[in-house]
Motif scaffolding. Sequence first.
Motif, PDB file in Angstrom:
ATOM      1  N   ILE A   1       0.808  -1.244  -0.025  1.00 39.74           N
ATOM      2  CA  ILE A   1      -0.064  -0.171   0.062  1.00 39.74           C
ATOM      3  C   ILE A   1       1.011   1.284   0.050  1.00 39.74           C
ATOM      4  O   ILE A   1       0.710   2.335  -0.815  1.00 39.74           O
ATOM      5  CB  ILE A   1      -0.738   0.039   1.181  1.00 39.74           C
TER       6      ILE A   1
ATOM      7  N   CYS B   1     -11.732  -1.284   5.636  1.00 39.73           N
ATOM      8  CA  CYS B   1     -10.287  -1.381   6.027  1.00 39.73           C
ATOM      9  C   CYS B   1      -9.438  -2.134   5.048  1.00 39.73           C
ATOM     10  O   CYS B   1     -10.178  -3.124   4.489  1.00 39.73           O
ATOM     11  CB  CYS B   1     -10.153  -1.827   7.281  1.00 39.73           C
ATOM     12  N   PRO B   2      -8.492  -1.971   4.479  1.00 41.71           N
ATOM     13  CA  PRO B   2      -7.853  -2.995   3.356  1.00 41.71           C
ATOM     14  C   PRO B   2      -7.417  -4.327   3.888  1.00 41.71           C
ATOM     15  O   PRO B   2      -7.353  -4.548   5.300  1.00 41.71           O
ATOM     16  CB  PRO B   2      -6.219  -2.241   3.399  1.00 41.71           C
TER      17      PRO B   2
ATOM     18  N   SER C   1       1.312   4.546  -2.591  1.00 44.41           N
ATOM     19  CA  SER C   1       0.617   5.877  -2.156  1.00 44.41           C
ATOM     20  C   SER C   1       1.382   7.326  -2.478  1.00 44.41           C
ATOM     21  O   SER C   1       2.550   6.960  -2.842  1.00 44.41           O
ATOM     22  CB  SER C   1       0.698   5.447  -0.810  1.00 44.41           C
TER      23      SER C   1
ATOM     24  N   LEU D   1     -16.449   3.324   3.443  1.00 41.53           N
ATOM     25  CA  LEU D   1     -15.079   2.898   3.178  1.00 41.53           C
ATOM     26  C   LEU D   1     -14.740   1.622   4.110  1.00 41.53           C
ATOM     27  O   LEU D   1     -15.604   1.345   4.965  1.00 41.53           O
ATOM     28  CB  LEU D   1     -14.302   4.139   3.933  1.00 41.53           C
TER      29      LEU D   1
ATOM     30  N   PRO E   1      -8.179   7.802   1.987  1.00 36.66           N
ATOM     31  CA  PRO E   1      -8.364   7.328   0.954  1.00 36.66           C
ATOM     32  C   PRO E   1      -8.046   8.594  -0.134  1.00 36.66           C
ATOM     33  O   PRO E   1      -7.939   9.664   0.195  1.00 36.66           O
ATOM     34  CB  PRO E   1     -10.051   7.201   0.941  1.00 36.66           C
TER      35      PRO E   1
ATOM     36  N   THR F   1      -4.119   7.002  -0.742  1.00 36.68           N
ATOM     37  CA  THR F   1      -4.177   5.429  -1.228  1.00 36.68           C
ATOM     38  C   THR F   1      -5.243   5.190  -1.874  1.00 36.68           C
ATOM     39  O   THR F   1      -5.820   5.946  -2.423  1.00 36.68           O
ATOM     40  CB  THR F   1      -3.801   4.360  -0.033  1.00 36.68           C
TER      41      THR F   1
ATOM     42  N   THR G   1      -5.056  -6.328   6.795  1.00 35.41           N
ATOM     43  CA  THR G   1      -4.003  -5.267   7.568  1.00 35.41           C
ATOM     44  C   THR G   1      -4.570  -5.083   8.856  1.00 35.41           C
ATOM     45  O   THR G   1      -4.086  -4.300   9.772  1.00 35.41           O
ATOM     46  CB  THR G   1      -4.111  -3.987   6.871  1.00 35.41           C
TER      47      THR G   1
ATOM     48  N   TYR H   1      -2.818   6.996   6.648  1.00 35.80           N
ATOM     49  CA  TYR H   1      -3.249   6.630   5.503  1.00 35.80           C
ATOM     50  C   TYR H   1      -4.752   7.288   5.106  1.00 35.80           C
ATOM     51  O   TYR H   1      -5.729   6.741   6.221  1.00 35.80           O
ATOM     52  CB  TYR H   1      -3.134   4.996   5.131  1.00 35.80           C
TER      53      TYR H   1
ATOM     54  N   SER I   1     -11.415   3.649  -1.632  1.00 37.05           N
ATOM     55  CA  SER I   1     -12.098   3.110  -0.799  1.00 37.05           C
ATOM     56  C   SER I   1     -11.588   2.734   0.601  1.00 37.05           C
ATOM     57  O   SER I   1     -12.321   1.902   1.406  1.00 37.05           O
ATOM     58  CB  SER I   1     -12.888   1.582  -1.433  1.00 37.05           C
ATOM     59  N   THR I   2     -10.384   3.048   0.791  1.00 31.69           N
ATOM     60  CA  THR I   2      -9.736   2.812   1.951  1.00 31.69           C
ATOM     61  C   THR I   2     -10.282   3.552   3.155  1.00 31.69           C
ATOM     62  O   THR I   2     -10.278   4.814   3.055  1.00 31.69           O
ATOM     63  CB  THR I   2      -8.339   2.900   1.925  1.00 31.69           C
TER      64      THR I   2
ATOM     65  N   ALA J   1      -7.832   1.186  12.563  1.00 32.43           N
ATOM     66  CA  ALA J   1      -8.656   1.830  11.430  1.00 32.43           C
ATOM     67  C   ALA J   1      -9.614   3.069  12.235  1.00 32.43           C
ATOM     68  O   ALA J   1      -9.896   2.836  13.401  1.00 32.43           O
ATOM     69  CB  ALA J   1      -9.374   0.757  10.796  1.00 32.43           C
TER      70      ALA J   1
END
Length: 652
Positions: free
Chosen positions: A142, A280-281, A146, A278, A192, A173, A284, A190, A176-177, A290
């Motif tokens: 990620i 969380c990736p 970024s 949104l 979106p 990043t 992770t 981080y 949708s993060t 988050a």
Amino acid sequence: MFESSWFSVFGSAAIKSVVVLAAAWLVAALIRKRSAAARHMVWSSAVAVLLAVPLFTAALPQWQLPVSRTLLPLDPSVIFQADAITVSSLSSTARAPIAGNSRAPRPSRSRGIGFWLLFLWVAGFVFSMAQSLLAMIALWRIRRVSSSLPEPEVADELARSLGIHRRVPVLLTARSTMPLTAGIVGATIYLPADAELWSPERLRAVLLHELAHVRRGDVIVHALAHAVLSFYWWNPLAWVAWRKLLEERERAADDIVLRAGERASDYAGHLLEIARSLQCPLGTASLTVAMARRSQLEGRLVAILDSATRRGAPRRGVSAIAAGAALALAVPIAVIHAQQAPAPAGDVEATIRAAQAQKDYAMLDRAAEALQHHREFTAAASVYEAALQIRGQVAGEQSQTYAEGLLHLGDLARAHGVTADAASYYTRALALDNGPETAGANEFLGLEAHAKKNDPSATDHFQRVLSLDPNGPYAGPAWTWMAVLSKDPVEAEQLFKRALAQEDPHSPEEATTLELYARFLHDQLREPEAKPLVDEAAGIRRAHFLDLSRKSNSTEPALKVGNGTSAPRLLSKVEPAYTLEGKAARIQGPVALSVVIGVDGRAFDATLLRSLGFGLDEAALNAVSQWRFQPGAKDGQPVPIAAVIQVNFRLL
């Protein structure tokens, strides 16, 4: 993986984790009206304790918890006999079968339930930590794709307003993060990619929330808590603690945002929209903090909109006190170590291999002490011998460390009545070391010399005891035997009294001194003075004997033979050995024990019916405790049977 020793360590950690987490849950419940930051501090402290306990357990001496014992009534109806013989070596005292195959069975190599429980525990831990490794890889990917926030000055200004004196990188990043913070060393925020299109109010609220996590050090706590959860993954309380930690952490960050001036209704709206749109990736979660989890959203929104909620953070002094209290709690929990039954032969071999691999003779010393406590003397001897080899490898065979190993073996042989082995080990130890720790060896060799009528050598050894450790546990016995050797009645009586003043009350050593002092008075025709000493010594012997006797946990009453109840049959026995005190005092005669022969074929709940004193009662019990029986039966089912065992001691 050295099943026995490692399962013991993991089992102890499991019990202690339950204690710690239950205590944290109780404290958190008591302060439920306080701020989220205070409650988060409680759960963070629990994480710190669970991390510190294994380290303290390894570094600090252990406190053994005693095991309670109960006594059962006896009703003797069967009589067995044995005679005392001289035993030449410790290995020869292993019980020999009376009938059947004389070859000892090989220890089973099959894996027990302990192994599979340990395997399952470790497998779960490895699986969870593998997830953390994958999370690190995902975060690295990620970060590679970024880009920096175009206007980092906004984040810098907000960081300074929260007391953060370094630049916190803010990266953009995938669209949708979920906003999150990651990075144990140098936290990074981080966002979106479409955060550039957010309103200034939303961007400010999100940055404040993530910077609050940076200020509080939540990323580090999150990673440590996940490691604890990975280790205790099987424990429901660990999962409760994990959920509570995440919940109180987010609420504490929300409180910082609101204290920074954000309107509760506006902030709740931003939070709701972010949680709705949104995510969380993937993969992770174990290493990232988050901003919003849907499972916690309802409670957070209620807390944000509740004006009565306390939002203050604990002062630094309070946090320091909490950290100190957590460490203070970790120490007593770490040093407690419950007594355990000795490992079977296969586990003893595994423990020896583990100690040899680690060059850790102390591990074997502890194992041998446990085996000796449960009268597994032959196994204890093999463990001490293995420890002696490691001592020689680590410190050399001319070192004091090696001498300590020889003293351990001498003490074991002495406790088992194997005087020849004890004398050999003690003599070798004295050739290497002449410190206070050798007082017991000198006392034993003095007794042996006196039993062989070599009184000058005996006197020399007893005088060494008094010069090496004049206030130690062997000084009293040394004074006693100096009194026996004395030719002057006045001096002898003074020495007896000096020994009694130095010895622990109600100890076996005091009983021996009383017995010898009574004999001295009897020889002096002072029988009225001797009798109270004899009675007092007998009371000490009976109490000590009961303390040494193996106790049964069964509530089933012992039966008499007859009316359909068959007698136990002796399968193997160990002949009792004379104590040096008994030999030196020329004591002989029978010791009678009342016992219960349990359904496992072992003698329990022994009481003295006839005593000889001078350690011979204990020698008889020591031998009988190693006898094995085919248990008595009633209607085809094994039942406990009351019996009498008579042990005859004769001097040839």
